[in-house]
Enzyme design. Structure first.
Site, PDB file in Angstrom:
ATOM      1  N   HIS A 134     -32.786  84.408 110.588  1.00 52.76           N
ATOM      2  CA  HIS A 134     -33.213  83.311 109.726  1.00 52.76           C
ATOM      3  C   HIS A 134     -33.074  82.015 110.510  1.00 52.76           C
ATOM      4  O   HIS A 134     -31.977  81.646 110.926  1.00 52.76           O
ATOM      5  CB  HIS A 134     -32.332  83.283 108.463  1.00 52.76           C
ATOM      6  N   HIS A 194     -23.192  79.371 104.013  1.00 48.13           N
ATOM      7  CA  HIS A 194     -23.112  78.238 104.926  1.00 48.13           C
ATOM      8  C   HIS A 194     -21.985  77.292 104.538  1.00 48.13           C
ATOM      9  O   HIS A 194     -21.720  77.066 103.356  1.00 48.13           O
ATOM     10  CB  HIS A 194     -24.456  77.481 104.850  1.00 48.13           C
ATOM     11  N   GLU A 210     -25.719  68.163 101.491  1.00 54.53           N
ATOM     12  CA  GLU A 210     -27.030  68.686 101.127  1.00 54.53           C
ATOM     13  C   GLU A 210     -27.282  68.469  99.634  1.00 54.53           C
ATOM     14  O   GLU A 210     -26.611  69.073  98.789  1.00 54.53           O
ATOM     15  CB  GLU A 210     -27.123  70.185 101.431  1.00 54.53           C
ATOM     16  N   HIS A 268     -24.200  70.010  97.599  1.00 57.18           N
ATOM     17  CA  HIS A 268     -23.195  70.771  98.339  1.00 57.18           C
ATOM     18  C   HIS A 268     -22.628  69.837  99.393  1.00 57.18           C
ATOM     19  O   HIS A 268     -23.303  69.487 100.363  1.00 57.18           O
ATOM     20  CB  HIS A 268     -23.824  72.022  98.969  1.00 57.18           C
ATOM     21  N   HIS A 280     -21.613  77.304 100.317  1.00 55.71           N
ATOM     22  CA  HIS A 280     -22.746  77.502  99.427  1.00 55.71           C
ATOM     23  C   HIS A 280     -23.622  78.606 100.001  1.00 55.71           C
ATOM     24  O   HIS A 280     -23.433  79.053 101.131  1.00 55.71           O
ATOM     25  CB  HIS A 280     -23.545  76.215  99.245  1.00 55.71           C
TER      26      HIS A 280
END
Length: 467
Positions: free
Chosen positions: A316, A359, A365, A389, A395
């Protein structure tokens, strides 16, 4: 609509209202001659060289003694005079009356617009807000932010809701740039540079010091990212090459439009200055710019034009590949704020958990949703809602998303079809306002529970499968 805009990002634009041709000053005319090799080689050797010269004229003046049509010349500077040329931002406006003609500014109520980041105690928990209902509040409301407009280093995140247009009123942000993300309802923004119609799934940027007014056509809401002390830029592409992500040609800035309108009852100019609101009165519309030129303009962008870069083998990629615009800090590679989107795209990675990974981040964020269902949380995260977050707060996908995608058949598939989620990412450690935590009454206090069903899959007897 194509005739109402000019295409490009940070270009040197020029525009004049067609009702006043020649409104841009010509200044002193300079005659320049160039030699045409094409003409030379098409003629014989005995042809005089003077016949191969092309002559043209160039206009060289911004501030003539008398402007065409009796206009006033006014410069709007978006950077220090001595900034390096690539970063130097300014435009010249040719207007019926200069903006200096107004009564004194006086303080006005700020409502829930604030730059007080200490009114609530710090809270590192994951925070989520449900749908912003129209009947609950109207106007501009600050959710979170950090930094200081006085030192010109910081960020503010706001939401807006309204169902009434601004009549004989305009707004001017002396603190920074507004990046506006409509979520419901189109907005017609009148600026000193012209008009922009901005619809959901489009964004616009009104840069520092630009006056604007908003017309709405029903119940309207959206998000605003404000940055102090920097302007938004296109991100560097590095090894991606010359093309990709948000291409410059897809950005649109308005063409000149003016109104010569007296307002006997008074026109109100609202100024956001050092985090507070002030208002002054004048007896004419500020949208009286007949012509303008420069590279400091408002602009808009359709998110559907974003050219997505994605993984085509395995793993990813980091979400930085979805950056539309960035406001850089003084540290290389570190942003005051990035505007990132998660648009429809193909997912084809093999042997990969395809949704966003779990993460902990050195950045803050803030997530928002324009339409559809966010891929990592298909339930509970609604269009018009949001989440924060904070720095180093864990998160990631909820339990349902993890279980579903851990066993999914990894065929090529469309991801986020009919969806547009976005993220305001910042290197600042943002504080949530009292309005965001309490007054709005939209805080989802059960947000953490979406991760509670996560269970251990650890198997100490696991062995690699034989190929």
């Amino acid at each position: 609509k194509s005739g109402l805009y000019m295409s490009g990002f940070g270009n040197e634009f020029s525009s004049e209202d067609p009702r006043c041709p020649g409104a841009l000053p010509e200044g002193q005319v300079t005659h320049i001659r160039t030699f045409s090799f094409i003409k030379y080689f098409k003629t014989n050797i005995h042809t005089p060289l003077t016949s191969c010269l092309n002559t043209f004229t160039v206009s060289l003046q911004n501030n003539p003694q008398v402007c065409p049509y009796g206009l006033y010349a006014e410069q709007l500077s978006g950077s220090a005079f001595t900034c390096p040329r690539p970063a130097n931002k300014r435009s010249w406006l040719y207007r019926i009356l200069p903006s200096v003609k107004h009564k004194p500014f006086t303080p006005m109520p700020c409502g829930h617009l604030t730059e007080n980041w200490n009114e609530a105690e710090p809270d590192p928990n994951q925070v989520s807000w449900t749908l912003y209902l129209f009947l609950s509040f109207s106007g501009l409301h600050t959710i979170c932010g950090a930094g200081d407009a006085k030192s010109r280093n910081g960020i503010g995140i706001h939401v807006y809701t309204c169902n009434t247009s601004m009549v004989d009123r305009c707004f001017n942000n002396s603190d920074g740039d507004f990046l506006i993300v409509p979520q419901q309802g189109e907005i017609l923004i009148t600026t000193e540079f012209g008009k922009m119609m901005v619809e959901p799934n489009e964004i616009c940027v009104i840069q520092q010091g630009m006056r604007f007014s908003v017309d709405v056509f029903g119940e309207t809401r959206g998000y605003i990212l404000e940055v102090y002390g920097a302007h938004f830029e296109l991100p560097d592409l590095g090894p991606i090459g010359a093309n990709g992500l948000a291409n410059p040609r897809d950005f649109l800035c308005p063409v000149a439009w003016y109104e010569d309108r007296k307002v006997a009852t008074g026109y109100t100019v609202i100024n956001k200055y050092q985090g507070k609101l002030f208002a002054c009165q004048q007896d004419f519309s500020p949208f009286n710019v007949v012509a303008w030129h420069g590279n400091y303009t408002p602009y808009k962008y359709n998110l559907e034009n974003f050219m997505v870069i994605n993984c085509v083998a395995f793993d990813h990629a980091d979400p930085s590949i979805f950056t539309v615009l960035t406001a850089k800090s003084t540290r290389p590679g570190v942003a005051i704020a990035d505007f990132v989107i998660f648009p429809p795209r193909w997912g084809v990675a093999d042997h990969t958990f395809r949704p966003p990974y779990y993460h902990r981040n050195c950045m803050s964020e803030f997530m928002g949703l324009i339409k559809g269902h966010y891929e990592a949380k298909e339930e509970g995260f609604q269009p018009g809602g949001g989440s924060l977050h904070s720095i180093m707060t864990p998160h990631g996908p909820d339990a349902d998303c993890f279980e579903k995608n851990s066993t999914a058949s990894l065929k090529p598939e469309r991801v986020a079809e009919g969806t547009m989620a976005f993220m305001f990412e910042s290197s600042f450690s943002m504080a949530v306002t009292k309005w965001g935590l309490e007054t709005c009454q939209r805080l989802d206090k059960s947000y953490y529970q979406c991760w509670e069903p996560l269970r251990s899959h650890f198997n100490p007897k696991w062995k690699p499968s034989k190929q």
